[in-house]
Design a protein around this motif. Structure first.
Motif, short mmCIF file in Angstrom:
data_model
loop_
_atom_site.label_atom_id
_atom_site.label_comp_id
_atom_site.label_asym_id
_atom_site.label_seq_id
_atom_site.Cartn_x
_atom_site.Cartn_y
_atom_site.Cartn_z
N CYS A 160 0.85 -1.19 0.00
CA CYS A 160 0.00 0.00 0.00
C CYS A 160 0.88 1.24 0.00
N THR A 161 0.60 2.19 -0.90
CA THR A 161 1.34 3.44 -0.95
C THR A 161 0.36 4.58 -1.26
N THR A 162 0.91 5.78 -1.34
CA THR A 162 0.08 6.93 -1.69
C THR A 162 -0.38 6.89 -3.15
N GLU A 163 0.21 6.00 -3.96
CA GLU A 163 -0.23 5.86 -5.36
C GLU A 163 -1.29 4.79 -5.53
N GLY A 164 -1.39 3.86 -4.58
CA GLY A 164 -2.40 2.83 -4.71
C GLY A 164 -2.01 1.53 -4.03
N VAL A 165 -2.84 0.50 -4.26
CA VAL A 165 -2.58 -0.84 -3.75
C VAL A 165 -1.95 -1.67 -4.86
N TYR A 166 -0.84 -2.32 -4.56
CA TYR A 166 -0.14 -3.15 -5.53
C TYR A 166 -0.11 -4.59 -5.04
N ILE A 167 -0.47 -5.49 -5.90
CA ILE A 167 -0.36 -6.92 -5.63
C ILE A 167 0.59 -7.51 -6.67
N LYS A 168 1.68 -8.08 -6.18
CA LYS A 168 2.71 -8.64 -7.07
C LYS A 168 3.17 -7.58 -8.09
#
Length: 506
Positions: free
Chosen positions: A136-144
């Motif tokens: 999770c970051t300020t740009e969004g949720v990343y999975i793999k």
């Protein structure tokens, strides 16, 4: 006479469940198990129709009529006749083996500045050693490493998206002030908690009006570190260093000042571990023992050690990786393959060569961020500098003045734009910055106001000259990157046409 009311024997249509497990022939058990494995199921139900289950169905004409990927348990737990069987227990034991953790490892990162870069660097390190990471970051949720949900995703609901995803085995979660104040955290405990720093940002909002209160908010992260986990704390920041008193976990300090830092000195005396930056090298220390890990010039995001704030972010990431048990050689290999680019650090100190001039992009949005950016720009010894400048509308007046002072002392020309108005009227942000830029010595002829962010960026690109350094502190990270790529392609095409015209003259 027999009247058949139903042609099926399902429990839902009135069938009777009779437990006959003890009388099932071993050959029938074997063929049922094989059928489940052949179709690739871990759990399954096998429906057999046979005149006699006490003999092999291969001999009595019986057979399998159906495989169920989601079999019912009720008929086995509470049969109409026969012995009830606890079929749920082996299923639960398979999904959650006794003694194993019921949660995935969590690295939580907070701080005023540097948390996004540190989060992304830790994602890279953990992915490098084989983990399937949710971030999770300020740009969004990343999975793999794939963006699955765009936006500022640093609160508890975003954390839950990662923690409930069945495909990940490691979570690296950025934890921002706003989410903590509004709704707390998306987890009860973390394995590693990182606090990068505490400085003046968002003060005056949500009753947080001084740095001590802000430190209390950020201090939630080390407080939820597990007893066998690690709190990674900035020894150069007094408020962050004091958080060591409130964590149940082990502490790894990091410091730009190195062994001269009194907190580091005392920590090493007691046998503690620390990560320091000494003579251009990242070093791991424990007691009197020192292990040089890698030189800053080998770590791309430090720009040969000139980007001091990224040096600090690397120190924090090294400490967290140590806390997660990553081997030193793997930490080094990951650090040397993490580049300042739109792909790996979007909007966080990335440089693009446009041919005759260069463009530096950094999402500076508070006093400490602009101070670090200005220090880095000066270290480059650039020619003319042109910067786009803005500040969110809810910042304090002293923040506006301090950012303006930094800009006036660093840049030759400034283009003011507006974004994140946050309740302020259009023109308030730019006029306030303009007033303080002039107060701190910048001539009004070197200040231009272009309210639209993208137009301001395009203006700086169109008016850039050979040897210039354009500094973009913008909010639309994706849009600005696209604009830069398009402008570079345009310049390259124009240059190619110029070469062709010259060749025709000869």
């Amino acid at each position: 006479e027999i009247l058949y009311l139903k042609t099926t024997a399902n429990l839902s249509t009135g069938g009777t469940a009779i437990d006959v497990l003890d009388s099932v022939h071993p050959a029938n058990v074997h063929i049922a198990e094989r059928a489940i494995q052949i179709v690739g199921l871990d759990i399954g139900g096998v429906d057999i129709v046979a005149p006699d289950i006490t003999t092999p169905i291969s001999e009595n004409g019986g057979g399998i009529v159906e495989l169920n990927a989601a079999p019912g348990f009720r008929m086995h737990l509470q049969p109409t006749k026969g012995l009830g069987r606890n079929v749920a227990e082996p299923v639960i034991d398979m999904l959650f083996p006794p003694g194993s953790s019921c949660t995935i490892p969590i690295i939580a990162v907070t701080g005023t500045n540097g948390k996004t870069t540190t989060t992304r660097l830790l994602n890279h390190i953990m992915k490098f050693v084989g983990h399937t990471v949710g971030m999770c970051t300020t740009e969004g949720v990343y999975i793999k490493n794939r963006l699955v949900y765009e936006g500022d995703m640093t609160g508890p609901n975003s954390h839950k998206m990662v923690l409930t995803d069945p495909t990940v085995d490691m979570a690296v979660l950025e934890c921002a002030r706003g989410g903590i104040l509004r709704a707390g955290l998306g987890f009860k405990h973390c394995d590693v908690g990182v606090v990068t720093n505490v400085s003046a940002d968002h003060l005056g909002l949500n009753y947080i009006d001084d740095l001590d209160k802000m430190a209390r908010v950020k201090g939630v992260i080390p407080e939820v570190v597990k007893p066998n986990g690690y709190a990674i704390l900035n020894a150069d920041d007094e408020r962050v260093a004091d958080m060591a008193d409130n964590t149940k976990g082990n502490v790894i300090f990091f410091s730009l000042e190195g062994k001269s830092n009194p907190v580091i000195k005392e920590h090493l005396k007691s046998g503690g571990r620390a990560v320091i930056f000494e003579d251009g090298t990242f070093c791991i220390m424990k007691g009197k023992w020192k292990y040089p890990l890698v030189e800053a010039k080998e770590v791309p995001i430090t720009f040969d050690g000139k980007a001091i704030f990224n040096v600090a972010n690397v120190l924090a990431a090294i400490g967290a990786a140590i806390g997660m048990g990553v081997k030193n050689e793997n930490i080094t290999a990951a650090l040397t393959t993490f580049f300042p680019s739109f792909a790996q650090t979007p909007g966080r100190l990335t440089m693009m060569d446009m041919g005759n001039f260069k463009v530096l992009v950094d999402f500076a949005h508070n006093v400490a961020g602009y101070e670090g950016l200005a220090e880095f720009v000066k270290s480059l010894n650039p020619g003319r500098t042109i910067a786009t400048l803005c500040l969110p509308g809810d910042r304090r007046m002293e923040d506006f003045e301090e950012v303006s002072r930094i800009a006036a002392e660093t840049y030759d020309e400034v283009i003011l734009f507006e974004g994140y108005e946050r309740g302020q009227e259009k023109g308030y942000i730019s006029s306030t910055l303009q007033k303080y830029l002039i107060k701190h010595g910048m001539d009004n002829s070197n200040i231009e106001i272009i309210i639209d962010e993208n137009q301001a960026v395009q203006h700086s690109l169109d008016h850039a000259q050979e040897g210039d350094l354009i500094i973009l502190s913008n909010y639309d990270i994706t849009g600005i990157h696209k604009r830069l790529v398009e402008h570079k392609e345009k310049l390259e095409k124009e240059a190619a046409k110029g070469v062709k015209r010259e060749s025709r003259l000869y």
